[in-house]
Design a protein around this motif. Structure first.
Motif, PDB file in Angstrom:
ATOM      1  N   ASP A  79       0.837  -1.139   0.029  1.00  0.00           N
ATOM      2  CA  ASP A  79      -0.081  -0.061  -0.189  1.00  0.00           C
ATOM      3  C   ASP A  79       1.060   1.279   0.074  1.00  0.00           C
ATOM      4  OD1 ASP A  79      -2.161  -1.535   0.029  1.00  0.00           O
ATOM      5  OD2 ASP A  79      -2.429  -1.604   2.424  1.00  0.00           O
ATOM      6  N   LEU A  80       1.346   1.695  -1.072  1.00  0.00           N
ATOM      7  CA  LEU A  80       2.163   2.677  -1.338  1.00  0.00           C
ATOM      8  C   LEU A  80       1.634   4.123  -1.066  1.00  0.00           C
ATOM      9  CD1 LEU A  80       4.268   1.382  -4.399  1.00  0.00           C
ATOM     10  CD2 LEU A  80       4.791   1.098  -1.884  1.00  0.00           C
ATOM     11  N   THR A  81       2.276   4.931  -0.372  1.00  0.00           N
ATOM     12  CA  THR A  81       1.644   6.400  -0.500  1.00  0.00           C
ATOM     13  C   THR A  81       2.608   7.189  -1.358  1.00  0.00           C
ATOM     14  OG1 THR A  81       1.109   5.931   1.939  1.00  0.00           O
ATOM     15  CG2 THR A  81       1.170   8.395   1.207  1.00  0.00           C
ATOM     16  N   LEU A  89       5.691  20.952   1.111  1.00  0.00           N
ATOM     17  CA  LEU A  89       6.023  20.362   2.176  1.00  0.00           C
ATOM     18  C   LEU A  89       4.996  19.788   3.121  1.00  0.00           C
ATOM     19  CD1 LEU A  89       9.772  21.809   2.992  1.00  0.00           C
ATOM     20  CD2 LEU A  89       9.196  19.790   1.592  1.00  0.00           C
ATOM     21  N   ASN A  90       4.377  20.970   3.431  1.00  0.00           N
ATOM     22  CA  ASN A  90       2.968  20.791   4.348  1.00  0.00           C
ATOM     23  C   ASN A  90       2.139  19.513   3.706  1.00  0.00           C
ATOM     24  OD1 ASN A  90       1.226  21.580   6.403  1.00  0.00           O
ATOM     25  ND2 ASN A  90      -0.420  22.080   4.909  1.00  0.00           N
ATOM     26  N   GLU A  91       1.963  19.425   2.323  1.00  0.00           N
ATOM     27  CA  GLU A  91       1.096  18.453   1.988  1.00  0.00           C
ATOM     28  C   GLU A  91       1.943  17.034   2.266  1.00  0.00           C
ATOM     29  OE1 GLU A  91      -1.324  20.000  -1.752  1.00  0.00           O
ATOM     30  OE2 GLU A  91       0.953  20.389  -1.956  1.00  0.00           O
ATOM     31  N   ALA A  92       3.326  17.008   1.989  1.00  0.00           N
ATOM     32  CA  ALA A  92       3.912  15.722   2.295  1.00  0.00           C
ATOM     33  C   ALA A  92       3.612  15.292   3.817  1.00  0.00           C
ATOM     34  CB  ALA A  92       5.288  16.067   2.019  1.00  0.00           C
ATOM     35  N   VAL A  93       3.856  16.373   4.781  1.00  0.00           N
ATOM     36  CA  VAL A  93       3.705  16.176   6.192  1.00  0.00           C
ATOM     37  C   VAL A  93       2.291  15.495   6.504  1.00  0.00           C
ATOM     38  CG1 VAL A  93       3.464  17.177   8.479  1.00  0.00           C
ATOM     39  CG2 VAL A  93       5.312  17.820   6.916  1.00  0.00           C
ATOM     40  N   VAL A  94       1.362  16.205   5.901  1.00  0.00           N
ATOM     41  CA  VAL A  94      -0.065  15.620   5.925  1.00  0.00           C
ATOM     42  C   VAL A  94      -0.084  14.056   5.503  1.00  0.00           C
ATOM     43  CG1 VAL A  94      -2.439  16.065   5.134  1.00  0.00           C
ATOM     44  CG2 VAL A  94      -1.135  17.976   5.923  1.00  0.00           C
ATOM     45  N   ALA A  95       0.296  13.985   4.287  1.00  0.00           N
ATOM     46  CA  ALA A  95       0.232  12.585   3.829  1.00  0.00           C
ATOM     47  C   ALA A  95       0.878  11.630   4.445  1.00  0.00           C
ATOM     48  CB  ALA A  95       1.126  12.746   2.167  1.00  0.00           C
ATOM     49  N   GLY A 100       0.555   7.341   8.163  1.00  0.00           N
ATOM     50  CA  GLY A 100       1.530   6.779   9.248  1.00  0.00           C
ATOM     51  C   GLY A 100       2.673   6.072   8.712  1.00  0.00           C
ATOM     52  N   VAL A 101       3.358   6.934   7.690  1.00  0.00           N
ATOM     53  CA  VAL A 101       4.576   6.256   7.236  1.00  0.00           C
ATOM     54  C   VAL A 101       5.637   7.527   7.415  1.00  0.00           C
ATOM     55  CG1 VAL A 101       3.661   4.976   5.381  1.00  0.00           C
ATOM     56  CG2 VAL A 101       3.894   7.320   4.779  1.00  0.00           C
ATOM     57  N   ARG A 102       7.174   7.176   7.183  1.00  0.00           N
ATOM     58  CA  ARG A 102       8.042   8.353   7.286  1.00  0.00           C
ATOM     59  C   ARG A 102       8.577   8.469   5.920  1.00  0.00           C
ATOM     60  NH1 ARG A 102      10.935   5.909  12.641  1.00  0.00           N
ATOM     61  NH2 ARG A 102       9.478   5.576  13.892  1.00  0.00           N
ATOM     62  N   ARG A 103       7.993   7.974   4.746  1.00  0.00           N
ATOM     63  CA  ARG A 103       8.707   8.204   3.656  1.00  0.00           C
ATOM     64  C   ARG A 103       7.647   8.157   2.455  1.00  0.00           C
ATOM     65  NH1 ARG A 103      12.090   4.694   6.290  1.00  0.00           N
ATOM     66  NH2 ARG A 103      14.286   5.016   6.241  1.00  0.00           N
ATOM     67  N   MET A 119      10.709  11.505   6.240  1.00  0.00           N
ATOM     68  CA  MET A 119      10.565  12.599   7.050  1.00  0.00           C
ATOM     69  C   MET A 119      11.943  13.425   7.600  1.00  0.00           C
ATOM     70  SD  MET A 119       9.077  11.811  11.135  1.00  0.00           S
ATOM     71  CE  MET A 119      10.596  10.517  11.334  1.00  0.00           C
ATOM     72  N   ASP A 120      13.075  12.711   7.483  1.00  0.00           N
ATOM     73  CA  ASP A 120      14.372  13.565   7.729  1.00  0.00           C
ATOM     74  C   ASP A 120      14.447  14.589   6.671  1.00  0.00           C
ATOM     75  OD1 ASP A 120      14.581  11.856   9.991  1.00  0.00           O
ATOM     76  OD2 ASP A 120      16.096  10.400   8.939  1.00  0.00           O
ATOM     77  N   ASP A 121      14.236  14.363   5.401  1.00  0.00           N
ATOM     78  CA  ASP A 121      14.521  15.504   4.399  1.00  0.00           C
ATOM     79  C   ASP A 121      13.513  16.584   4.803  1.00  0.00           C
ATOM     80  OD1 ASP A 121      15.935  13.838   3.052  1.00  0.00           O
ATOM     81  OD2 ASP A 121      14.021  12.699   1.834  1.00  0.00           O
ATOM     82  N   VAL A 122      12.196  16.377   5.195  1.00  0.00           N
ATOM     83  CA  VAL A 122      11.399  17.433   5.580  1.00  0.00           C
ATOM     84  C   VAL A 122      11.873  18.085   6.963  1.00  0.00           C
ATOM     85  CG1 VAL A 122       8.961  18.127   6.592  1.00  0.00           C
ATOM     86  CG2 VAL A 122       9.455  16.363   4.418  1.00  0.00           C
ATOM     87  N   ILE A 123      12.517  17.669   7.550  1.00  0.00           N
ATOM     88  CA  ILE A 123      12.956  18.148   8.912  1.00  0.00           C
ATOM     89  C   ILE A 123      14.119  19.044   8.517  1.00  0.00           C
ATOM     90  CG2 ILE A 123      14.110  17.753  11.155  1.00  0.00           C
ATOM     91  CD1 ILE A 123      12.397  15.284  11.558  1.00  0.00           C
ATOM     92  N   ASP A 124      14.937  18.505   7.672  1.00  0.00           N
ATOM     93  CA  ASP A 124      16.228  19.232   7.244  1.00  0.00           C
ATOM     94  C   ASP A 124      15.469  20.449   6.623  1.00  0.00           C
ATOM     95  OD1 ASP A 124      17.995  17.412   8.406  1.00  0.00           O
ATOM     96  OD2 ASP A 124      18.415  16.593   6.388  1.00  0.00           O
TER      97      ASP A 124
END
Length: 176
Positions: A79-81, A89-95, A100-103, A119-124
């Motif tokens: 089940d790929l997201t 980036l906001n849309e990525a965080v919401v997705a 419930g995934v980190r990538r 998630m690390d990319d977004v945090i950076d």
């Protein structure tokens, strides 16, 4: 900022029929925490899942009895997201939150896999933005300090050796 600006374009793939040991070696050799799992069909090689380092540890190594002959396809998430590379980036965080995934797998305009964003990319990226805002504040403080620093008084009495200088009305910048 768009996902395309921060996603990793170096995608490491592994065939679904490979062993979990080979997957672990590939993650180590390529310094990645996830592999895109591929399957071959009449249309050619297709993305059919994702396998993370966490999957290997939590789902494979913690099983009893340990199944050393498992294939990557037996453990991969199917089940790929996915997210478009022009998403924010906001849309990525919401997705990530919703799934419930980190990538997330990143797709281009033609819906082809073009990268992975973690998630690390977004945090950076967020940390860089916060650092930029902090520099704006520091630069403003420095400009104010330079503008409002009193000129040295030539008739000022010399201070005592070892005694701290006291200047009333002088701005001091404190960095914490």
């Amino acid at each position: 900022m768009q996902v395309s600006a921060i996603c990793n374009r170096d995608i490491v793939t592994i065939d679904a029929q490979c062993s979990l040991m080979e997957a672990a070696r590939m993650m180590r050799d390529h310094h990645v925490g996830a592999l895109v799992v591929t399957c071959s069909d009449a249309r050619g090689e297709q993305v059919c899942g994702i396998l993370t380092d966490r999957d290997l540890v939590v789902d494979a190594l913690a099983r009893m009895p340990l199944e050393l002959d498992m294939e990557v396809g037996d453990l991969a998430h199917v089940d790929l997201t996915v997210i478009a590379e022009n998403a924010s980036l906001n849309e990525a965080v919401v997705a990530m939150q919703d799934s419930g995934v980190r990538r997330l797998l990143v797709t281009d305009g033609a819906h082809h896999l073009s990268g992975i964003v973690s998630m690390d990319d977004v945090i950076d990226a967020c940390a860089e933005l916060v650092d930029g805002m902090a520099k704006i504040i520091r630069n403003g403080m420095d400009r104010e300090l330079a503008k409002h620093t009193p000129k040295a008084d030539s008739d000022k009495a010399p201070s005592l050796p070892g005694a701290p200088e006291i200047s009333l009305g002088h701005w001091t910048r404190v960095v914490v």
